[in-house]
Enzyme design. Sequence first.
Site, PDB file in Angstrom:
ATOM      1  N   LYS A 346      -4.223 -76.373 -33.315  1.00  0.00           N
ATOM      2  CA  LYS A 346      -5.488 -77.005 -32.862  1.00  0.00           C
ATOM      3  C   LYS A 346      -5.389 -78.602 -31.786  1.00  0.00           C
ATOM      4  CE  LYS A 346      -8.473 -75.387 -36.648  1.00  0.00           C
ATOM      5  NZ  LYS A 346      -9.911 -75.915 -37.419  1.00  0.00           N
ATOM      6  N   ASN A 372     -10.494 -76.074 -31.648  1.00  0.00           N
ATOM      7  CA  ASN A 372     -10.162 -75.157 -32.026  1.00  0.00           C
ATOM      8  C   ASN A 372     -11.162 -73.530 -31.450  1.00  0.00           C
ATOM      9  OD1 ASN A 372     -13.623 -75.575 -32.539  1.00  0.00           O
ATOM     10  ND2 ASN A 372     -13.398 -73.717 -34.596  1.00  0.00           N
ATOM     11  N   ASP A 388     -16.177 -76.623 -34.811  1.00  0.00           N
ATOM     12  CA  ASP A 388     -16.421 -77.280 -36.324  1.00  0.00           C
ATOM     13  C   ASP A 388     -17.206 -78.098 -36.185  1.00  0.00           C
ATOM     14  OD1 ASP A 388     -13.768 -74.711 -37.160  1.00  0.00           O
ATOM     15  OD2 ASP A 388     -12.499 -76.839 -37.223  1.00  0.00           O
ATOM     16  N   ALA A 412      -9.355 -85.417 -45.625  1.00  0.00           N
ATOM     17  CA  ALA A 412      -8.700 -86.410 -44.404  1.00  0.00           C
ATOM     18  C   ALA A 412      -7.713 -85.902 -43.277  1.00  0.00           C
ATOM     19  CB  ALA A 412      -8.204 -87.536 -44.771  1.00  0.00           C
ATOM     20  N   ALA A 415      -9.996 -80.154 -40.813  1.00  0.00           N
ATOM     21  CA  ALA A 415     -11.523 -79.974 -40.396  1.00  0.00           C
ATOM     22  C   ALA A 415     -12.517 -81.323 -40.828  1.00  0.00           C
ATOM     23  CB  ALA A 415     -11.520 -78.960 -41.554  1.00  0.00           C
TER      24      ALA A 415
HETATM   25  P1  NAP Z   1      -5.767 -79.610 -43.754  1.00  0.00           P
HETATM   26  O1  NAP Z   1      -5.489 -80.549 -42.698  1.00  0.00           O
HETATM   27  O2  NAP Z   1      -4.443 -79.345 -44.541  1.00  0.00           O
HETATM   28  O3  NAP Z   1      -5.756 -81.218 -44.823  1.00  0.00           O
HETATM   29  C1  NAP Z   1      -5.928 -80.579 -45.801  1.00  0.00           C
HETATM   30  C2  NAP Z   1      -6.725 -81.841 -46.725  1.00  0.00           C
HETATM   31  O4  NAP Z   1      -7.090 -81.686 -48.379  1.00  0.00           O
HETATM   32  C3  NAP Z   1      -6.227 -83.030 -46.667  1.00  0.00           C
HETATM   33  O5  NAP Z   1      -6.691 -83.877 -46.965  1.00  0.00           O
HETATM   34  C4  NAP Z   1      -5.490 -82.822 -47.985  1.00  0.00           C
HETATM   35  O6  NAP Z   1      -5.218 -84.126 -48.406  1.00  0.00           O
HETATM   36  C5  NAP Z   1      -6.233 -82.362 -49.559  1.00  0.00           C
HETATM   37  N1  NAP Z   1      -6.231 -81.062 -50.179  1.00  0.00           N
HETATM   38  C6  NAP Z   1      -4.954 -80.748 -50.169  1.00  0.00           C
HETATM   39  N2  NAP Z   1      -4.717 -80.079 -51.198  1.00  0.00           N
HETATM   40  C7  NAP Z   1      -5.478 -80.806 -52.030  1.00  0.00           C
HETATM   41  C8  NAP Z   1      -5.674 -80.960 -53.543  1.00  0.00           C
HETATM   42  N3  NAP Z   1      -5.128 -80.027 -54.388  1.00  0.00           N
HETATM   43  N4  NAP Z   1      -6.174 -81.661 -53.917  1.00  0.00           N
HETATM   44  C9  NAP Z   1      -7.148 -82.520 -53.515  1.00  0.00           C
HETATM   45  N5  NAP Z   1      -7.054 -82.743 -52.337  1.00  0.00           N
HETATM   46  C10 NAP Z   1      -6.226 -81.667 -51.640  1.00  0.00           C
HETATM   47  O7  NAP Z   1      -7.082 -78.702 -43.709  1.00  0.00           O
HETATM   48  P2  NAP Z   1      -8.168 -78.043 -43.237  1.00  0.00           P
HETATM   49  O8  NAP Z   1      -7.415 -77.504 -41.608  1.00  0.00           O
HETATM   50  O9  NAP Z   1      -8.624 -79.528 -42.802  1.00  0.00           O
HETATM   51  O10 NAP Z   1      -8.342 -77.275 -43.806  1.00  0.00           O
HETATM   52  C11 NAP Z   1      -9.101 -77.686 -45.007  1.00  0.00           C
HETATM   53  C12 NAP Z   1     -10.513 -76.300 -46.007  1.00  0.00           C
HETATM   54  O11 NAP Z   1     -11.403 -76.363 -45.067  1.00  0.00           O
HETATM   55  C13 NAP Z   1      -9.235 -75.256 -45.912  1.00  0.00           C
HETATM   56  O12 NAP Z   1      -9.167 -73.906 -47.208  1.00  0.00           O
HETATM   57  C14 NAP Z   1     -10.085 -74.330 -44.515  1.00  0.00           C
HETATM   58  O13 NAP Z   1     -10.004 -72.977 -45.139  1.00  0.00           O
HETATM   59  C15 NAP Z   1     -11.297 -75.162 -44.740  1.00  0.00           C
HETATM   60  N6  NAP Z   1     -12.068 -74.898 -43.627  1.00  0.00           N
HETATM   61  C16 NAP Z   1     -13.238 -73.787 -43.384  1.00  0.00           C
HETATM   62  C17 NAP Z   1     -13.879 -73.434 -42.294  1.00  0.00           C
HETATM   63  C18 NAP Z   1     -15.303 -73.463 -41.797  1.00  0.00           C
HETATM   64  O14 NAP Z   1     -15.508 -72.502 -40.899  1.00  0.00           O
HETATM   65  N7  NAP Z   1     -15.288 -72.880 -43.180  1.00  0.00           N
HETATM   66  C19 NAP Z   1     -13.451 -74.518 -40.427  1.00  0.00           C
HETATM   67  C20 NAP Z   1     -12.398 -74.880 -41.275  1.00  0.00           C
HETATM   68  C21 NAP Z   1     -11.670 -75.024 -42.114  1.00  0.00           C
HETATM   69  P3  NAP Z   1      -3.430 -84.671 -48.364  1.00  0.00           P
HETATM   70  O15 NAP Z   1      -3.736 -85.854 -47.472  1.00  0.00           O
HETATM   71  O16 NAP Z   1      -3.704 -85.760 -49.624  1.00  0.00           O
HETATM   72  O17 NAP Z   1      -2.115 -83.770 -48.239  1.00  0.00           O
END
Ligand code: NAP
Length: 555
Positions: A346, A372, A388, A412, A415
């Site tokens: 992405k 995306n 998204d 942050a 997504a």
């Molecule tokens: P990402 O870029 O890896 O970001 C993850 C975020 O979550 C970071 O800010 C991270 O904080 C935080 N985090 C991770 N583990 C944590 C924990 N145990 N406790 C508290 N905060 C935590 O991931 P992403 O691409 O944004 O995706 C995030 C989620 O959204 C995934 O589950 C994905 O499946 C979902 N999503 C869903 C859709 C949909 O269509 N429904 C679309 C996109 C994404 P740090 O900065 O501290 O690491």
Amino acid sequence: MQSPKCATKLILLHPVTNPFKMRQLRTMARTAQSAPELATAPPLPRLRPGKICVAIQAALPAEMVERAEAALRDSKFLEFRLDWLPKPAAALPLLADFKSAHRDITAIATCRRKEHGGNFVGPLTSELELLLKAAEAGCDIVDLEVESAEEAKPAQLAKWRASLAEAGTALLVSFHDFSRTKGLEQAVARIEAFAPDFVKVVSTARSLADNLAVLRLIEDHSLSSHVVGIAMGEEGLISRVLGPRAGASFTFAAMSDGSATAPGQVAARTLLDLYRIEQLDTATRLFGVAGNPINHSLSPLMHNTAFRRENVNAVMMPLQVRTLDDLLTVVRELPLAGVAVTMPLKTEVMPHLANPLLGNSVPLTQRIGACNTLRVGADGKIIGFNTDVDGVVRPLEKRLRLRGAKIAVLGAGGAARAAVYGLVEQGAEVFIVNRTHETAVALARQSKSKALKQEQLANTRFDVLINTTPCGMAGNKQALPIAENQLNAALVFDMVYNPIETPLLKLAKERGIPVISGIEMFVQQGARQFEIWTGKPAPEAEMLRVVELELRRRG
Ligand code: NAP
């Protein structure tokens, strides 16, 4: 006079990217007076194999026949892997009965030796003897690996082939490389030296681009031979889905999920229902969802359902991809009309986009720094979109006025960026709470929103709280992204969609707070992709129905 070799070279210039050229050459090849030098594959009058040959393996002969009976639901073209049986000869009488009970089916007998990637431990003579008996039992085609053909003495092979011909059985000579995709032309030359009825070349894909090599080989050689080409492994799915479209006589499939006889083999039902391989033609537009891992993505199901529903001649395939370069090669050369991309692609793809500037303002996708969705123009230029944003904004604006709404975003990452920029653009007041507070501060500064410490959540009332962290996702250790007393919002939105009801949504429901499930976001971002790719309104209800059903099936 042009030689067949010259014609081959001409096709190889743009073998896959120019379906029109392919059709033209095929027509020429079939019209003797316009191109007498171009050969066509010789007809096989007795054989009418379908496009999908279902490979049957079992530990016992009776079980093999039972499975064959079951497989007839999906295809009347079966491969009996005799080498999977401890005593292959014991299966032959059952095979003969099965064949006489089903005269309309086409059967391949295979007894590949261990040293050539199969399970049969006997010598060459035993393999030849078994295959001949299988032919006499009614099998229409026997598969002999090229190494065995080369090992056999010419007189021995000639005599064996004469007996096969007497039984009315065709010969398929096969080549398998279980480690890579290389030297395919040499493999074909080795096979063609025996002038078999079918040429089968199977390699292993180590990249998406390896599929291109296999599809080119098929396109090239299907003018003069009955060819089967496959790249094994997860990266090789394209070759399995698009092989027949490129001119392969057929492709191989497993009887069901979990009964594959080769790495990356997919179930016949999946090829028929999900990828509709019997309907694919040169006009079919090709799409992919790219990532690593990507096998469990729901996007192919959602989009292929929508394509079928709206009568769009298109197919989406999961693209297991390790590098952006590999993806871009396939985008250019297959070519793909569009791709849904997952992290880290992405962000990596951003420098390759040809998005136009809107006056002096930087487009939203560029400001977010992630896209995306790729749409590839006829000129090969790639335009990127971030759907998204729509996945977050559309479900919310159905429920509340976003201008002035107070929204807390947990997380942050990628997504969250789409949510924050999209909501700020709609006039919402956005507060970012993240495990690593500095990341929240940096994003807030870039996006005209505010960063908040998690403990401040309990004291502030929000119109919406959105979880963008993976907390609560199946397999994730942490169930809730916040403490229970920090849930202080009028509406809760969880981006996580597996499970459909996450611990956060469950907690909100228990408190009487309305919720939005991540599945709604997934379908909304997909619906926008569909619109970008096809220019038609997306069948959202149908997309939601199949995604929900599949998630419940996966349990
Ligand atoms: P990402 O870029 O890896 O970001 C993850 C975020 O979550 C970071 O800010 C991270 O904080 C935080 N985090 C991770 N583990 C944590 C924990 N145990 N406790 C508290 N905060 C935590 O991931 P992403 O691409 O944004 O995706 C995030 C989620 O959204 C995934 O589950 C994905 O499946 C979902 N999503 C869903 C859709 C949909 O269509 N429904 C679309 C996109 C994404 P740090 O900065 O501290 O690491």
